[in-house]
Design an enzyme around this catalytic site. Structure first.
Site, PDB file in Angstrom:
ATOM      1  N   ASP A  16      42.565  35.279  21.088  1.00 48.36           N
ATOM      2  CA  ASP A  16      41.386  35.769  21.830  1.00 48.36           C
ATOM      3  C   ASP A  16      41.509  37.292  21.870  1.00 48.36           C
ATOM      4  OD1 ASP A  16      42.331  35.412  25.354  1.00 48.36           O
ATOM      5  OD2 ASP A  16      43.572  35.774  23.585  1.00 48.36           O
ATOM      6  N   ASP A  53      47.054  40.362  21.433  1.00 47.89           N
ATOM      7  CA  ASP A  53      46.783  39.478  20.285  1.00 47.89           C
ATOM      8  C   ASP A  53      46.806  40.295  18.994  1.00 47.89           C
ATOM      9  OD1 ASP A  53      45.137  38.610  22.752  1.00 47.89           O
ATOM     10  OD2 ASP A  53      45.136  36.788  21.559  1.00 47.89           O
ATOM     11  N   VAL A  77      47.509  31.565  21.206  1.00 50.97           N
ATOM     12  CA  VAL A  77      47.866  32.668  22.115  1.00 50.97           C
ATOM     13  C   VAL A  77      46.630  33.132  22.902  1.00 50.97           C
ATOM     14  CG1 VAL A  77      49.841  33.432  20.724  1.00 50.97           C
ATOM     15  CG2 VAL A  77      47.579  34.402  20.291  1.00 50.97           C
ATOM     16  N   ASP A 123      51.549  38.199  23.610  1.00 47.37           N
ATOM     17  CA  ASP A 123      51.461  37.326  22.429  1.00 47.37           C
ATOM     18  C   ASP A 123      52.547  37.564  21.375  1.00 47.37           C
ATOM     19  OD1 ASP A 123      47.808  37.281  22.611  1.00 47.37           O
ATOM     20  OD2 ASP A 123      49.347  36.248  23.770  1.00 47.37           O
TER      21      ASP A 123
HETATM   22  O1  RIB Z   1      48.210  35.742  30.248  1.00 47.39           O
HETATM   23  C1  RIB Z   1      48.393  36.482  29.075  1.00 47.39           C
HETATM   24  C2  RIB Z   1      47.494  35.990  27.974  1.00 47.39           C
HETATM   25  O2  RIB Z   1      46.136  36.170  28.358  1.00 47.39           O
HETATM   26  C3  RIB Z   1      47.662  36.780  26.654  1.00 47.39           C
HETATM   27  O3  RIB Z   1      47.506  35.903  25.574  1.00 47.39           O
HETATM   28  C4  RIB Z   1      46.529  37.766  26.698  1.00 47.39           C
HETATM   29  O4  RIB Z   1      46.096  38.123  25.385  1.00 47.39           O
HETATM   30  C5  RIB Z   1      45.465  36.960  27.391  1.00 47.39           C
HETATM   31  O5  RIB Z   1      44.876  36.099  26.408  1.00 47.39           O
HETATM   32 CA    CA Z   2      45.815  36.353  23.867  1.00 49.11          CA
END
Ligand code: RIB
Ligand code: CA
Length: 304
Positions: free
Chosen positions: A10, A15, A121, A237
């Protein structure tokens, strides 16, 4: 032979760093990238993903756009730091025509599926939909390594880590599918802090992707320093990517883990039988610690 992985993202900052690290580390072969809703709406996470892949020298790797909403349609509350258009040049790269869920089914029913680790992730909506449409992929996905969850305190609510809260029903489907799951949760990311000096060392590598990663991590490290007074930043991530590159960097404990779907205060919690005293059958290898120095080394190797 490099380990094949698929990253379900996301794309937000961390990421993007995970994509650059996975795409360039010699121990991994990044087969495909599947953006979905989460940190921001799909339109933004998809555009951020395409920009990251193209600017980061990974334009040859296919991107399949995925789910726009959680299964039950309530978006998780996001913070300003999450809802960002990454400061990268607009991409000419386009997403593939095939939907991420259809790609997932076709890929895992194909020959390479059983050799490919699946790495959510962000929200887990894409995988949950694929499991509902084609349950047989549950026997063909060899291992899920996910950045999600927390067996102590959440980050979006006191109970819930963001990726689980982004779609709790999807996480329930994934965590109960019978696929081996390694959960790289907040207890791990809080131990694998990235310090300002680590960011500058990565920037000094000088490759385009190292400079991009350093700029993105710099913003996150500063946010953690300013908002939480911590010495370094949780770069979430990439911790999951490190755990695939070198599993021994992650310390895990097998636990029974269930996803809370109902509680007003607790929806999205990864409820873990930490002590194991209840004799409930463990279904998740839960990360409890990570070697911080080694994690940073693995990130450095991936961005070189
Ligand atoms: O809580 C952390 C996660 O939430 C990570 O993957 C960040 O990118 C968000 O997606
Ligand atoms: Ca993420």
């Amino acid at each position: 032979m490099p380990q094949k992985v698929i990253l379900d993202v996301d794309t937000g900052r961390d990421d993007a760093v995970a994509l650059l690290m996975a795409g360039h580390h010699p121990a991994l072969e990044l087969v495909a990238v599947l953006p979905a809703h989460g940190n921001a709406p799909l339109e933004t996470t998809l555009d951020n993903t395409l920009r990251t892949m193209e600017a980061g020298g990974l334009g040859h790797i296919p991107v399949y756009a995925g789910a726009e909403t959680p299964l039950l349609g309530q978006f998780a509350p996001t913070l300003d730091i999450q809802r960002v258009k990454l400061p990268l040049p607009p991409a000419s790269k386009q997403a593939e025509k095939k939907h991420a869920v259809q790609f997932l089914i076709d890929y895992y029913m194909g020959a390479d599926g059983p050799q490919t680790i699946y790495m959510p992730v962000g929200s887990q909506t894409n995988l949950a939909l694929a499991l509902r449409i084609e349950p047989r992929i549950a026997e063909r996905i060899p291992h899920i390594v996910t950045m999600s969850g927390a067996y102590q305190e959440g980050n979006t609510t006191p109970s819930a880590e963001f990726n689980i809260l982004a779609d709790p029903e999807a996480a329930h489907i994934v965590f109960t599918a019978g696929i081996p799951v390694t959960m790289v949760g907040l207890e791990v990311t809080a131990r694998a802090l990235v310090m300002p000096q680590d960011v500058e060392r990565i920037r000094s590598i000088g490759t385009p992707w190292a400079v991009i990663a350093a700029d993105l991590m710099d913003a996150d490290v500063k946010w953690f320093q300013e908002h939480l007074g911590s010495e370094g930043g949780q770069i979430f991530d990439p911790c999951a990517v490190a755990a695939v590159i070198e599993p021994k960097v992650l310390i895990t404990k097998s636990m029974w883990v269930g996803i809370e779907l109902q509680g007003n205060l607790t929806r999205g919690r990864t409820v873990a039988d930490v002590s194991g005293q209840r004799g409930w059958k463990p279904n998740v290898d839960v990360g409890v610690d990570m070697d911080r120095e080694r994690f940073v080394e693995l990130m450095y190797d991936g961005l070189r």
